[in-house]
Design a protein around this motif. Structure first.
Motif, short mmCIF file in Angstrom:
data_model
loop_
_atom_site.label_atom_id
_atom_site.label_comp_id
_atom_site.label_asym_id
_atom_site.label_seq_id
_atom_site.Cartn_x
_atom_site.Cartn_y
_atom_site.Cartn_z
N UNK A 1 -8.78 13.70 7.72
CA UNK A 1 -8.65 14.90 6.70
C UNK A 1 -7.68 15.51 6.36
N UNK A 2 -6.64 16.11 7.09
CA UNK A 2 -5.28 16.73 6.73
C UNK A 2 -4.52 16.01 5.65
N UNK A 3 -4.52 14.42 6.02
CA UNK A 3 -3.85 13.62 5.15
C UNK A 3 -4.46 13.62 3.80
N UNK A 4 -5.88 13.46 3.93
CA UNK A 4 -6.45 13.55 2.51
C UNK A 4 -6.19 14.57 1.78
N UNK A 5 -6.50 15.78 2.53
CA UNK A 5 -6.36 17.37 1.97
C UNK A 5 -4.85 17.27 1.20
N UNK A 6 -3.58 16.83 2.13
CA UNK A 6 -2.34 17.13 1.89
C UNK A 6 -2.16 16.31 0.42
N UNK A 7 -2.53 15.22 0.51
CA UNK A 7 -2.21 14.19 -0.88
C UNK A 7 -2.75 14.69 -2.00
N UNK A 8 -4.24 15.19 -1.77
CA UNK A 8 -4.86 15.61 -2.97
C UNK A 8 -4.28 17.02 -3.47
N UNK A 9 -3.80 17.90 -2.43
CA UNK A 9 -3.05 19.13 -2.96
C UNK A 9 -1.89 18.82 -3.63
N UNK A 10 -1.24 17.54 -3.22
CA UNK A 10 0.34 17.28 -3.95
C UNK A 10 -0.03 16.30 -4.86
N UNK A 11 -0.98 15.84 -5.29
CA UNK A 11 -1.42 14.90 -6.43
C UNK A 11 -0.85 13.43 -6.35
N UNK A 12 -0.64 13.27 -4.95
CA UNK A 12 -0.32 11.83 -4.75
C UNK A 12 -1.63 10.98 -4.56
N UNK A 13 -2.08 10.47 -5.58
CA UNK A 13 -3.18 9.95 -5.88
C UNK A 13 -3.31 8.32 -5.19
N UNK A 14 -2.20 7.60 -5.36
CA UNK A 14 -2.32 6.20 -4.58
C UNK A 14 -2.34 6.60 -3.04
N UNK A 15 -1.86 7.39 -2.43
CA UNK A 15 -1.63 7.58 -1.07
C UNK A 15 -3.04 8.17 -0.77
N UNK A 16 -3.56 8.90 -1.49
CA UNK A 16 -4.97 9.46 -1.27
C UNK A 16 -6.06 8.18 -1.24
N UNK A 17 -5.69 7.31 -2.25
CA UNK A 17 -6.72 6.15 -2.32
C UNK A 17 -6.64 5.35 -1.11
N UNK A 18 -5.47 5.16 -0.83
CA UNK A 18 -5.22 4.09 0.49
C UNK A 18 -5.81 5.05 1.85
N UNK A 19 -5.64 6.30 1.73
CA UNK A 19 -6.08 7.13 2.83
C UNK A 19 -7.69 6.89 3.10
N UNK A 20 -8.33 6.77 1.98
CA UNK A 20 -9.92 6.72 2.08
C UNK A 20 -10.34 5.56 2.32
N UNK A 21 -9.70 4.40 1.94
CA UNK A 21 -9.76 3.15 2.22
C UNK A 21 -9.72 2.80 3.73
N UNK A 22 -8.71 3.16 4.13
CA UNK A 22 -8.29 3.09 5.69
C UNK A 22 -9.31 3.68 6.43
N UNK A 23 -9.38 5.09 6.22
CA UNK A 23 -10.45 6.03 7.15
C UNK A 23 -11.74 5.38 7.06
N UNK A 24 -12.25 4.88 5.97
CA UNK A 24 -13.76 4.52 5.86
C UNK A 24 -13.85 3.19 6.66
N UNK A 25 -12.88 2.37 6.72
CA UNK A 25 -12.78 1.21 7.33
C UNK A 25 -12.88 1.22 8.81
N UNK A 26 -11.78 2.15 9.23
CA UNK A 26 -11.76 2.50 10.63
C UNK A 26 -12.77 3.29 11.37
N UNK A 27 -13.60 4.16 10.55
CA UNK A 27 -14.74 4.91 11.03
C UNK A 27 -15.73 3.93 11.27
N UNK A 28 -16.09 2.74 10.37
CA UNK A 28 -17.04 2.04 10.50
C UNK A 28 -17.02 1.33 11.69
N UNK A 29 -15.65 0.81 12.09
CA UNK A 29 -15.49 0.02 13.07
C UNK A 29 -15.82 0.79 14.37
N UNK A 30 -15.47 1.89 14.59
CA UNK A 30 -15.63 2.84 15.65
C UNK A 30 -16.99 3.24 15.89
#
Length: 465
Positions: free
Chosen positions: A302-331
């Motif tokens: 969440x902090x990584x997503x929130x920080x990059x959204x607030x900083x308008x770093x959208x490519x990093x945000x997209x990467x964070x979301x894809x990584x977050x979803x994949x790892x969460x599903x595995x757990x």
């Protein structure tokens, strides 16, 4: 020192995204798992006390109150943390400090309210939650001690979330781990050596929480945080309080409805005796350990997503979301597999009673069967919180624990008896997962639209998203 602290926060916007999430998630997972073990320790040692499963049932009856207390604490902690990470991403450090101060003060005052109200109405509440004539005195002994410790418990939650939100996950973890280890050491001392039984478990927990409070608060009075805690000249600001409550209300409702859901399970299980309440209490403690893994990871995300959204770093945000979803599903999938395979062994850690085992083993398997779906729903909830999308977060919060679980338990328990209670969480997970999928499509569309507006220069950087 100031440069070191700044780099710790900026890491969320500059380091490789998977590495940044993992760096924040590992301490958060450790903290959440420790919290789960914290809760399980009381059940484990109480089950070995002379009270037997009556003591376990008494602790289980208190669990909805514990979840309600956590719900109130996370109302401010989650909302404050989400706002803090966005403010740091936007480089608004002074406002971030006022947000941290507001969050901590609101948490402590709420703890006082819980202690007073809970102490006055403890007995009728415990009876309504399923306490019987055999367990009410034990439940009161346990509840009253922990209610007195509520201000400390609620403020600890604020410290933990705020520290993680600014990238200080290790500092957050240290306080939690030390408190949990101390709790596990003190439990047998007070329960067996001092012959205090169930009350001894509560005293051990309260002391451990006080120690965690001392450690976590030291980060603020030693000025080792990005967001500074300042009482001098402090006043509540409508904008900050409103944002905290608006965003935190989604997680608050998740916990609140979890408390209501567990209370409903207790009430539905009561006709089957104290052994049934004890069984479902053990199951919930064990499943919370699996949930802690998913929730801990999502708190690192969440902090990584929130920080990059607030900083308008959208490519990093997209990467964070894809990584977050994949790892969460595995757990989630691994937790389901582990609980299905090891259900008899896990239940056996907490009871030797045949009837408790007969109910608990299949219940544990059914309760955790939908955890992969739960993981996805949780990541979507955290994403909406990180973006300040309170409406979507609210829908996700109430879908699983409220709109889906509570009516499902009531209906299926009436139709299928004990098996209906066991099956209810899976049905709730499936329905809430469908809702999360719909909101996921909308949130990706929102990111794309916001990115286009930013590129075109028509996005107001100071506006609420």
């Amino acid at each position: 020192m100031e440069q070191t602290i700044d780099k710790r926060a900026e890491m969320m916007g500059t380091a490789k995204v998977p590495g940044a999430i993992v760096k924040l998630a590992v301490p958060a997972i450790v903290s959440m798992v420790v919290m789960a073990i914290y809760n399980m320790a009381d059940t484990y040692f109480v089950s070995m006390s002379p009270e037997g499963y009556f003591g376990t049932a008494a602790v289980s009856v208190y669990m909805p109150i514990m979840l309600l207390t956590q719900a109130l604490s996370i109302l401010f902690a989650a909302g404050g943390a989400a706002y803090l990470s966005r403010l740091l991403g936007a480089q608004e450090k002074a406002k971030a400090g006022r947000t941290a101060t507001t969050t901590i003060i609101l948490s402590f005052l709420s703890g006082i309210l819980v202690a007073v109200a809970g102490g006055i109405f403890a007995e009728p509440i415990l009876l309504a939650l399923g306490a019987s004539g055999d367990t009410i005195d034990l439940a009161l002994d346990y509840a009253l001690v922990l209610l007195i410790a509520s201000p400390v418990q609620l403020t600890n939650m604020a410290f933990n979330n705020l520290l993680r939100a600014e990238g200080s996950a290790v500092q957050s973890m240290v306080g939690m781990v030390i408190g949990a280890v101390l709790n596990m050491i003190l439990d047998p001392v007070f329960i067996f050596t001092f012959n205090m039984g169930v009350m001894g478990a509560a005293v051990a927990t309260a002391i451990s929480q006080a120690v965690s409070f001392a450690i976590l608060s030291s980060n603020y009075w030693r000025k080792k945080t990005v967001a500074k805690f300042r009482l001098k000249g402090f006043r509540f600001e409508r904008e900050i309080v409103s944002y905290i409550v608006r965003v935190g209300s989604s997680t608050f409702l998740t916990q609140l409805l979890a408390a209501i859901g567990f209370a409903v399970i207790n009430v539905c299980a009561k006709p089957y005796g104290d052994a049934a309440i004890a069984a479902f209490g053990i199951v919930n403690r064990i499943q919370f350990l699996g949930f802690a893994l998913m929730f801990g990871f999502s708190q690192g995300y969440q902090p990584v997503a929130g920080y990059n959204f607030g900083a308008h770093k959208f490519e990093r945000l997209k990467t964070a979301m894809k990584f977050g979803i994949a790892v969460a599903l595995c757990i989630g999938a691994l937790v389901t597999l582990a609980c299905y395979t090891l259900a008899p062994q896990l239940m056996g850690l907490f009871t030797t009673d045949a009837y408790v085992m007969e109910i608990g083993v299949p219940a544990l398997r059914w309760f955790t069967a939908g955890f992969t779906i739960t993981a996805f729903t949780l990541i979507m909830l955290m994403t909406h919180q990180a973006f300040g999308k309170a409406g979507g977060a609210l829908i996700l919060s109430i879908s699983r624990q409220g709109v889906c679980l509570i009516p499902t338990v009531l209906v299926l328990a009436n139709v299928l008896g004990l098996f209906g209670i066991m099956l209810s969480p899976l049905v709730a997970d499936i329905i809430s997962g469908m809702i999360a999928a719909i909101l996921a499509v909308r949130i990706f569309r929102f990111i794309r639209t916001t990115k286009e507006e930013y590129v075109l220069g028509i996005l107001d950087p100071g506006a609420e998203q």
